[in-house]
Design a protein around this motif. Structure first.
Motif, PDB file in Angstrom:
ATOM      1  N   ALA A  20       6.867  43.484 -14.226  1.00  0.00           N
ATOM      2  CA  ALA A  20       6.831  44.230 -15.013  1.00  0.00           C
ATOM      3  C   ALA A  20       6.444  42.864 -16.660  1.00  0.00           C
ATOM      4  O   ALA A  20       6.960  42.493 -16.170  1.00  0.00           O
ATOM      5  N   GLU A  21       5.631  43.504 -17.391  1.00  0.00           N
ATOM      6  CA  GLU A  21       5.567  43.099 -18.670  1.00  0.00           C
ATOM      7  C   GLU A  21       5.265  43.572 -19.700  1.00  0.00           C
ATOM      8  O   GLU A  21       4.284  45.131 -19.148  1.00  0.00           O
ATOM      9  N   LEU A  22       6.050  43.499 -20.513  1.00  0.00           N
ATOM     10  CA  LEU A  22       6.364  44.460 -21.367  1.00  0.00           C
ATOM     11  C   LEU A  22       6.276  43.615 -22.755  1.00  0.00           C
ATOM     12  O   LEU A  22       6.845  42.366 -23.235  1.00  0.00           O
ATOM     13  N   ALA A  23       5.470  43.850 -23.626  1.00  0.00           N
ATOM     14  CA  ALA A  23       5.023  43.882 -25.158  1.00  0.00           C
ATOM     15  C   ALA A  23       5.592  44.597 -25.535  1.00  0.00           C
ATOM     16  O   ALA A  23       5.928  45.063 -25.727  1.00  0.00           O
ATOM     17  N   TYR A  24       6.223  43.437 -27.154  1.00  0.00           N
ATOM     18  CA  TYR A  24       6.870  43.586 -28.202  1.00  0.00           C
ATOM     19  C   TYR A  24       5.832  43.274 -29.191  1.00  0.00           C
ATOM     20  O   TYR A  24       6.509  41.941 -29.551  1.00  0.00           O
ATOM     21  N   GLY A  25       4.829  43.300 -30.001  1.00  0.00           N
ATOM     22  CA  GLY A  25       3.560  42.653 -30.589  1.00  0.00           C
ATOM     23  C   GLY A  25       3.208  41.594 -29.797  1.00  0.00           C
ATOM     24  O   GLY A  25       3.193  41.497 -29.574  1.00  0.00           O
ATOM     25  N   ASP A  26       3.759  40.188 -30.359  1.00  0.00           N
ATOM     26  CA  ASP A  26       2.668  39.036 -29.893  1.00  0.00           C
ATOM     27  C   ASP A  26       3.652  38.377 -28.769  1.00  0.00           C
ATOM     28  O   ASP A  26       3.628  37.134 -27.790  1.00  0.00           O
ATOM     29  N   GLY A  27       5.500  38.696 -28.665  1.00  0.00           N
ATOM     30  CA  GLY A  27       6.611  38.367 -27.750  1.00  0.00           C
ATOM     31  C   GLY A  27       5.945  39.342 -26.281  1.00  0.00           C
ATOM     32  O   GLY A  27       5.404  40.499 -26.121  1.00  0.00           O
ATOM     33  N   VAL A  28       6.039  38.811 -24.752  1.00  0.00           N
ATOM     34  CA  VAL A  28       6.822  39.119 -23.650  1.00  0.00           C
ATOM     35  C   VAL A  28       8.047  39.389 -22.955  1.00  0.00           C
ATOM     36  O   VAL A  28       8.415  38.059 -23.399  1.00  0.00           O
ATOM     37  N   ILE A  29       7.841  40.438 -22.894  1.00  0.00           N
ATOM     38  CA  ILE A  29       9.513  40.151 -21.606  1.00  0.00           C
ATOM     39  C   ILE A  29       8.993  40.452 -20.256  1.00  0.00           C
ATOM     40  O   ILE A  29       8.199  41.107 -19.706  1.00  0.00           O
ATOM     41  N   MET A  30       9.796  39.720 -19.090  1.00  0.00           N
ATOM     42  CA  MET A  30       9.411  40.393 -18.157  1.00  0.00           C
ATOM     43  C   MET A  30      10.428  40.704 -17.130  1.00  0.00           C
ATOM     44  O   MET A  30      11.731  40.530 -17.610  1.00  0.00           O
ATOM     45  N   VAL A  31      10.656  42.028 -16.763  1.00  0.00           N
ATOM     46  CA  VAL A  31      11.143  42.936 -15.726  1.00  0.00           C
ATOM     47  C   VAL A  31      11.265  42.862 -14.553  1.00  0.00           C
ATOM     48  O   VAL A  31       9.579  43.261 -14.145  1.00  0.00           O
ATOM     49  N   ASN A  32      12.240  42.660 -13.668  1.00  0.00           N
ATOM     50  CA  ASN A  32      12.568  43.270 -12.370  1.00  0.00           C
ATOM     51  C   ASN A  32      13.652  43.741 -12.399  1.00  0.00           C
ATOM     52  O   ASN A  32      14.096  43.859 -12.411  1.00  0.00           O
ATOM     53  N   SER A  33      13.486  43.632 -10.405  1.00  0.00           N
ATOM     54  CA  SER A  33      14.334  44.806  -9.452  1.00  0.00           C
ATOM     55  C   SER A  33      15.493  43.086  -9.316  1.00  0.00           C
ATOM     56  O   SER A  33      15.111  42.614  -9.261  1.00  0.00           O
ATOM     57  N   SER A  34      16.499  43.673 -10.226  1.00  0.00           N
ATOM     58  CA  SER A  34      17.801  42.973  -8.913  1.00  0.00           C
ATOM     59  C   SER A  34      17.528  42.055  -7.760  1.00  0.00           C
ATOM     60  O   SER A  34      17.040  43.463  -6.960  1.00  0.00           O
ATOM     61  N   GLY A  35      18.355  41.295  -7.371  1.00  0.00           N
ATOM     62  CA  GLY A  35      18.345  40.654  -6.379  1.00  0.00           C
ATOM     63  C   GLY A  35      16.789  40.310  -5.358  1.00  0.00           C
ATOM     64  O   GLY A  35      17.616  40.476  -3.940  1.00  0.00           O
ATOM     65  N   ARG A  36      15.452  40.947  -5.836  1.00  0.00           N
ATOM     66  CA  ARG A  36      14.409  40.297  -5.304  1.00  0.00           C
ATOM     67  C   ARG A  36      14.040  38.855  -4.665  1.00  0.00           C
ATOM     68  O   ARG A  36      14.131  39.205  -3.500  1.00  0.00           O
ATOM     69  N   HIS A  37      14.813  37.976  -5.542  1.00  0.00           N
ATOM     70  CA  HIS A  37      14.706  36.677  -4.161  1.00  0.00           C
ATOM     71  C   HIS A  37      16.277  36.458  -4.202  1.00  0.00           C
ATOM     72  O   HIS A  37      16.566  34.962  -3.338  1.00  0.00           O
ATOM     73  N   GLY A  38      17.123  37.178  -4.214  1.00  0.00           N
ATOM     74  CA  GLY A  38      18.606  37.158  -4.401  1.00  0.00           C
ATOM     75  C   GLY A  38      19.303  36.691  -5.182  1.00  0.00           C
ATOM     76  O   GLY A  38      21.069  36.660  -5.167  1.00  0.00           O
ATOM     77  N   LEU A  39      18.604  35.244  -6.592  1.00  0.00           N
ATOM     78  CA  LEU A  39      19.837  34.981  -7.330  1.00  0.00           C
ATOM     79  C   LEU A  39      20.075  35.581  -8.713  1.00  0.00           C
ATOM     80  O   LEU A  39      20.094  35.709  -9.570  1.00  0.00           O
ATOM     81  N   HIS A  40      18.633  36.358  -8.541  1.00  0.00           N
ATOM     82  CA  HIS A  40      18.944  37.353 -10.389  1.00  0.00           C
ATOM     83  C   HIS A  40      19.121  38.474 -10.414  1.00  0.00           C
ATOM     84  O   HIS A  40      18.893  39.228  -9.173  1.00  0.00           O
ATOM     85  N   GLN A  41      20.161  39.207 -10.806  1.00  0.00           N
ATOM     86  CA  GLN A  41      20.936  39.794 -10.517  1.00  0.00           C
ATOM     87  C   GLN A  41      21.094  40.766 -12.240  1.00  0.00           C
ATOM     88  O   GLN A  41      20.721  39.990 -12.499  1.00  0.00           O
ATOM     89  N   SER A  42      21.128  42.230 -12.505  1.00  0.00           N
ATOM     90  CA  SER A  42      21.435  42.682 -13.582  1.00  0.00           C
ATOM     91  C   SER A  42      22.984  42.741 -13.948  1.00  0.00           C
ATOM     92  O   SER A  42      23.691  42.340 -13.050  1.00  0.00           O
ATOM     93  N   PRO A  43      23.195  42.388 -15.376  1.00  0.00           N
ATOM     94  CA  PRO A  43      25.040  42.147 -16.328  1.00  0.00           C
ATOM     95  C   PRO A  43      25.789  43.557 -15.358  1.00  0.00           C
ATOM     96  O   PRO A  43      26.928  43.015 -15.098  1.00  0.00           O
ATOM     97  N   ARG A  44      25.471  44.331 -15.134  1.00  0.00           N
ATOM     98  CA  ARG A  44      25.818  45.769 -14.586  1.00  0.00           C
ATOM     99  C   ARG A  44      26.776  45.249 -13.193  1.00  0.00           C
ATOM    100  O   ARG A  44      27.579  45.887 -12.688  1.00  0.00           O
ATOM    101  N   LEU A  45      26.155  44.387 -12.663  1.00  0.00           N
ATOM    102  CA  LEU A  45      26.193  44.258 -11.151  1.00  0.00           C
ATOM    103  C   LEU A  45      27.791  42.986 -11.507  1.00  0.00           C
ATOM    104  O   LEU A  45      28.289  43.044 -10.347  1.00  0.00           O
ATOM    105  N   HIS A  46      27.902  42.326 -12.419  1.00  0.00           N
ATOM    106  CA  HIS A  46      28.721  41.640 -12.838  1.00  0.00           C
ATOM    107  C   HIS A  46      30.036  41.942 -13.757  1.00  0.00           C
ATOM    108  O   HIS A  46      30.374  41.039 -14.606  1.00  0.00           O
ATOM    109  N   GLY A  47      29.760  43.277 -14.107  1.00  0.00           N
ATOM    110  CA  GLY A  47      31.058  43.825 -14.870  1.00  0.00           C
ATOM    111  C   GLY A  47      30.106  43.430 -16.405  1.00  0.00           C
ATOM    112  O   GLY A  47      31.515  43.222 -17.731  1.00  0.00           O
TER     113      GLY A  47
END
Length: 143
Positions: free
Chosen positions: A49-76
């Motif tokens: 997903a791509e979310l814009a704020y003005g001319d900035g963009v962040i990407m958002v994905n589900s945790s663990g899709r590639h096994g390496l990317h995780q939410s801070p929620r999963l690590h205290g």
């Protein structure tokens, strides 16, 4: 430098959430992002997903899709990054974020960073899965 894709900033960050669909809805409501692209996967996941704020963009994905990317929620709540976003009115933005349930880590505060940088008004917030954000407004630009 070579040209970048149209409507894309030179630098962008990706954030990972256990419940990415809920996070996208919340980021829109709390921080004012606008979803410009959302690719949904199986089992209520977000592939990209791509979310814009003005001319900035962040990407958002589900945790663990590639096994390496995780939410801070999963690590205290441990964070390895924070994000800074310039907004037009820090106090109104903070009130909107607070109303949507953001954990305000630092109330809006004005700081002078010297003659070379100027003065900013900034607040800190934590989103629903523990990502840390700083929102800042330029209140004085040096000449």
């Amino acid at each position: 430098m070579k040209p970048i894709p149209e409507d894309w900033p030179r630098i962008s960050s990706s954030l990972f959430y256990v419940d990415a669909p809920a996070a996208i809805d919340w980021l829109e409501r709390a921080f004012g992002f606008q979803t410009r692209l959302k690719v949904e996967g199986a089992d209520n996941t977000i592939v990209h997903a791509e979310l814009a704020y003005g001319d900035g963009v962040i990407m958002v994905n589900s945790s663990g899709r590639h096994g390496l990317h995780q939410s801070p929620r999963l690590h205290g709540g441990v964070n390895t990054q924070t994000l800074t976003v310039y907004v037009d009115d820090v106090d109104a933005h903070c009130a909107q974020a607070r109303a949507a349930g953001a954990d305000i880590l630092q109330e809006p505060e004005t700081k002078n960073y010297g003659d070379d940088w100027g003065t900013n008004r900034t607040y800190g917030a934590q989103d629903l899965e523990g990502h840390r954000w700083w929102f800042t407004q330029r209140v004085f630009t040096p000449k």
